[in-house]
Design an enzyme around this catalytic site. Structure first.
Site, short mmCIF file in Angstrom:
data_model
loop_
_atom_site.label_atom_id
_atom_site.label_comp_id
_atom_site.label_asym_id
_atom_site.label_seq_id
_atom_site.Cartn_x
_atom_site.Cartn_y
_atom_site.Cartn_z
N GLU A 16 0.81 -1.22 0.00
CA GLU A 16 0.00 0.00 0.00
C GLU A 16 0.84 1.27 0.00
O GLU A 16 0.52 2.25 -0.67
CB GLU A 16 -0.96 0.00 1.20
CG GLU A 16 -2.16 -0.91 1.03
CD GLU A 16 -1.85 -2.39 1.19
OE1 GLU A 16 -0.74 -2.72 1.68
OE2 GLU A 16 -2.69 -3.22 0.83
N HIS A 73 -10.60 -5.93 9.54
CA HIS A 73 -11.10 -5.60 8.21
C HIS A 73 -12.43 -4.86 8.28
O HIS A 73 -13.20 -4.87 7.33
CB HIS A 73 -11.28 -6.87 7.38
CG HIS A 73 -10.00 -7.55 7.03
ND1 HIS A 73 -9.26 -8.25 7.94
CD2 HIS A 73 -9.33 -7.62 5.86
CE1 HIS A 73 -8.18 -8.74 7.36
NE2 HIS A 73 -8.20 -8.36 6.09
#
Lengths: 324, 394
Positions: A57, A126
Site C-alpha cells: 500500500e 477488516h
C-alpha cells in the site's frame, strides 16, 4: 444503477476524457477490482493506464504521488481502508503537504479510493472506518459516497480536483441497486438534504444513511417528522447546511458507524455548538459504534454498530429523558 | 431425503447470485465435493460444490437468473446415494444460521421508556433561553412558582407566550388550527376575534383527523365505484302503516322479493358464486358516530314490528362486526330528508342496492344499482317487479 457501476462509469468517462487519468492498485486490472469497480477498464485502456500493483500500500500511494507530481491524475485504489494504515506516511506526510511544502508550486491531483466500514463478519482488522483520521488532516479533502449519484459525480470531481482526495466508499454498498439522478449543478462539498422535516435533524453519511431511512419510517409512525442530512463531504464539512437545518428543527442527532470517542460526530457537535448553540433546544445526541474493535460474531457485530432498531430506541429515549 | 442446495454467500457483501452455468443435469450422480454449478457474485464467478452425495433431483434456477442468497437452487436426493454407498451417513443440512432481521417495535420501546424519569438538569435549553429573553419571560421566576418545568424547552416557553398574549379562547384556536404565533403582533392581549379574523383572511383550514370508520367508508366507496353496475329507475306504490317506519316496510318487501330471486342473495368469491338462504340486508344508518351499513339478518322471517324495533335499536347500540357483515343486498333511504330521487353505491360485496326517495301521494321513486357480474338486466327486472308486488302487501 448499482453503486459500483456508478463508480465504474465515473472512472471510465474520466479516463476517456483525459489521457492523464490512470488507475493503480491491487487487482484493479486483469481481475476487474476487488469489488468489480474497475471491471472492463483493463481491456479498454490497457496495462499502462490500468496498473496492477503488488500488495504494498505504501508504494501504491507513493507511486501515485510521483505520477501526480509528474503531471498525471492517478486514482489509487486501496483494497480496504484498513490497509491504508500502511500507506499513512505517504498520504499524510507527503500527499497532504506537498502543496504547502512547495509554496504552492506543486499540486497533487491524486484520488485515493478506499472502501471501509462494517461489512459482514470480516472481524476487527477488516471492519474499521477511518474517516475521522483522514478528516483531521489539513491538506486532504475527504469525500464519502453513500449513493450512486454522489459516487458518480463525487468521484469525477475528485479526479479533476488539483488536491489529494480521500474518497471513501462502503463495502456493503457496492452491489446495491440505487436510483441515479442526473444533476446539472453539482458541488462535491455540499451536503444533501435527503428528506425534509421539521421536528429533528439527523446527520449521517455513508451506509448509515440507509439505516437512518429505515428508522425514519418508525419515527414517522411515532409522530416525529425528521430531516435527514447526508454529509457527502467530511472535510470540508458543510456546516452551513447543518446550521440552517438546526435553526429550523432546534434538535439534532448524529448517526455514524464509526466508534464514538473522538469520532466524526464529536467534531460535528463541536462545530454545531460554535455555530448555533442558541438554536439548540436539547443536547445533541450521538448514535455511534461502540468503543470496541468490531467483533466477528454476527450478533456481537450488529450490537457494536447502530441499526435501525437502535436508532429509533435511542432517539425516543433521548426525547423522553430531555422532556422534548 | 431431499437436500436443498442453496445460493451460497460467496463474499461478505453478496446479496444475490447469478447462475452462470450448471455443471450437472437432473439424474446425475454427485459426490459431496463435485462442483455442480458456477455462480457469479458481486465480486467473482465461483464453482459451488454439491455438499452432499446423491442424485440431482431437480434444478430450480435457470442459467442467467439471479436469486437472493440462501434461496434453494437445486434439490439432491440423498436416498439414492444410500443405495449405492451404505457406509456414508447422510450429510446434515448445514445452512448458515438465518440472520434475524432487526424489526422495530415502537410499542415495546415506548413502554420501556415511558417510566424513565427526566435525566437532565439545568434551567432551560439555549433555544428556550433565547426565546424567553426575546419575550421578556423570567424563566427563574416561573420555575420557582412551578409554572415552568425544569429544564424548560421551547415548547414550554411557547406555552407561556400563548398564555401571556392570548385569551384562553384564542389559545384554543391557535392549537386547533395549528397556527404559528409569530404571525401575530405580540404587544397586546389577543382575543379570539383577532385570531378568527386571521384564520378567515388567510383561509386557514381546521385540521380534523379521519376516524377509522371514515377511512373504512372511503375504502368501501372506492371499491364500489370499480364495480360494473347498471341502474334501474322505478316508482313504487306504498301504503304507510301507522307506527311503522317506511324503511321497515321496504326492508320486509325486499326480503320477501329476495327469497324469490336467489341471485340477490349471492356474493362473488374467487370465481365462485355463493348463494345464501337468508335475506340479509345492509341498511344505511346515520348514527351519531357516523354512517354505517348495518345488516339485518333473516329479514324475511321477521315481522314488521321486529324490523321496526331493529331500526330503532341500531341507531344507538354498540356495533359489533356481526352487525356490519353478512349482507347480500342493501338499501338507502333519503326520503325523510325530502330527496326526490338519487342513486347509491353498492355496499361491500352486495349484489345491489336500492335508493329510496321521498313519498309523494303514496308513490316513492327508487333507483336500483345492480352489480352486473351477479345479476343481468332480465334477472334484475324480475327482482324489481317481485319487489313492487311485495311492497303493495306490506
Amino acid at each position: 444503477m448499482l453503486y459500483r457501476e456508478a463508480l465504474n462509469k465515473a472512472i471510465d468517462e474520466s479516463m476517456a476524457a483525459d489521457e492523464s487519468v490512470v488507475i493503480l492498485g491491487e487487482d484493479v486490472g486483469r481481475y476487474g477490482g476487488s469489488y468489480r469497480v474497475s471491471e472492463g477498464l483493463f481491456s479498454k485502456y490497457g496495462e499502462k493506464r490500468v496498473i496492477d500493483t503488488p500488495i504494498a500500500e505504501l508504494s501504491i500511494v507513493g507511486n501515485a504521488i510521483g505520477m501526480a507530481i509528474a503531471g498525471l491524475r492517478p486514482i489509487a485504489e486501496i483494497m480496504t481502508v484498513n490497509f491504508s494504515l500502511l500507506a499513512m506516511d505517504q498520504i499524510i506526510n507527503h500527499a497532504a503537504k506537498f502543496r504547502y511544502m512547495s509554496g504552492g508550486k506543486m499540486t497533487i491531483p491524486l484520488t485515493i479510493r478506499m472502501p471501509g466500514g462494517v461489512s459482514r463478519q470480516l472481524a476487527a482488522q477488516h471492519s474499521e472506518n477511518y474517516e475521522t483520521l483522514y478528516s483531521s488532516i489539513p491538506g486532504l479533502i475527504v469525500l464519502a459516497a453513500s449513493n450512486a449519484t454522489y459516487a458518480y459525480y463525487g468521484l469525477k470531481s475528485a479526479i479533476f480536483l488539483n488536491d489529494p482526495v480521500v474518497f471513501l466508499e462502503h463495502e456493503l454498498l457496492y452491489p446495491m441497486e440505487m436510483e441515479f439522478k442526473e444533476l446539472k449543478n453539482f458541488d462535491p462539498f455540499k451536503a444533501e438534504i435527503v428528506k425534509e422535516g421539521k421536528d429533528l435533524t439527523i446527520i449521517t453519511y455513508l451506509k448509515m444513511r440507509y439505516d437512518v431511512l429505515e428508522a425514519e419510517k418508525e419515527l414517522r409512525k411515532a409522530g416525529i417528522d425528521v430531516e435527514i442530512i447526508d454529509l457527502n463531504s467530511l472535510r470540508p464539512l458543510d456546516i452551513e447546511t447543518i446550521a440552517n437545518s438546526i435553526k429550523k428543527t432546534k434538535k439534532c442527532v448524529i448517526v455514524e458507524e464509526d466508534h464514538k470517542t473522538g469520532g466524526m460526530g464529536a467534531e460535528i457537535v463541536a462545530q454545531i455548538q460554535e455555530k448555533c448553540f442558541y438554536d439548540l433546544d436539547a443536547p445533541v445526541l450521538r448514535i455511534a459504534g461502540e468503543d470496541v474493535p468490531i467483533p466477528y460474531n454476527r450478533k456481537l457485530e450488529l450490537l457494536s454498530i447502530p441499526t435501525p432498531d437502535k436508532i429509533v430506541k435511542k432517539i425516543l429515549k433521548w426525547k423522553a429523558e430531555n422532556g422534548i | 431425503m431431499e437436500y436443498k442446495v442453496i445460493m451460497p454467500i460467496l463474499s461478505d457483501t453478496m446479496d444475490k447470485g447469478k447462475i452462470v452455468k450448471w455443471l450437472v443435469k437432473v439424474g446425475d450422480y454427485v459426490k459431496k465435493e463435485t462442483p455442480i454449478v458456477e455462480v457469479e457474485s458481486d465480486k467473482a464467478t465461483m464453482q459451488v460444490e454439491a455438499g452432499v452425495e446423491g442424485v440431482v433431483k431437480e434444478i430450480l434456477v435457470n442459467v442467467g437468473e439471479e436469486v437472493p442468497v440462501k434461496t434453494p437452487i437445486a434439490i439432491i436426493d440423498t436416498e439414492q446415494k444410500a443405495a449405492k454407498t451404505e457406509e456414508s451417513k447422510p450429510q446434515p443440512q448445514t445452512q448458515s444460521k438465518e440472520e434475524t432481521k432487526t424489526t422495530v417495535d415502537i410499542d415495546e420501546i415506548l413502554n420501556e421508556i415511558i417510566s424513565s424519569p427526566k435525566a437532565v438538569s439545568g434551567s432551560a435549553s439555549p433555544a428556550a433561553k433565547k426565546k424567553a429573553a426575546e419575550y421578556e419571560i423570567d424563566i427563574e421566576e416561573l420555575q420557582n412558582k412551578g409554572e415552568l418545568p425544569k429544564p424548560a424547552h421551547l415548547k414550554d416557553i411557547d406555552e407561556v407566550i400563548i398564555k401571556k398574549y392570548f385569551t384562553p379562547k384564542a389559545a384554543k384556536l391557535i392549537k386547533e388550527y395549528n397556527l404559528d404565533i409569530n404571525n401575530f403582533k405580540l404587544d397586546h392581549k389577543i382575543r379570539s376575534e383577532e385570531v378568527l379574523n386571521y384564520i378567515k383572511q388567510n383561509n386557514i383550514p381546521k385540521i380534523t383527523k379521519l376516524t377509522p370508520n371514515q377511512i373504512a367508508v372511503i375504502k368501501n366507496v372506492q371499491n364500489s365505484i370499480k364495480k360494473p353496475t347498471f341502474l334501474i329507475f322505478e316508482k313504487i306504490n306504498i301504503t304507510k302503516k301507522e307506527g311503522i317506519k317506511l324503511t321497515a316496510q321496504i326492508i320486509k318487501a325486499l326480503a320477501l322479493a329476495m327469497q324469490k330471486n336467489p341471485l340477490t342473495r349471492s356474493v362473488l368469491k374467487e370465481n365462485k358464486l355463493l348463494t345464501y338462504p337468508a335475506s340479509n340486508i345492509s341498511v344505511a344508518v346515520s348514527r351519531d358516530d357516523g354512517l354505517y351499513m348495518c345488516v339485518i339478518k333473516n329479514a324475511e322471517e321477521k315481522s314488521l314490528n321486529e324490523i321496526n324495533e331493529w331500526l330503532k335499536e341500531i341507531k344507538t347500540k354498540r356495533l359489533t362486526i356481526e352487525d356490519l357483515s353478512g349482507s347480500t343486498f342493501g338499501i338507502s333511504n333519503l326520503g325523510m330528508f325530502g330527496i326526490e330521487r338519487f342513486t347509491a353505491l353498492i355496499n361491500d360485496k352486495d349484489a345491489g342496492i336500492g335508493a329510496f326517495g321521498k313519498m309523494n301521494e303514496g308513490e316513492i321513486k327508487v333507483t336500483f344499482t345492480i352489480d352486473h357480474r351477479i345479476l343481468n338486466g332480465v334477472e334484475a327486472a324480475k327482482f324489481v317487479n317481485d319487489f313492487k308486488e311485495e311492497i303493495k302487501n306490506v
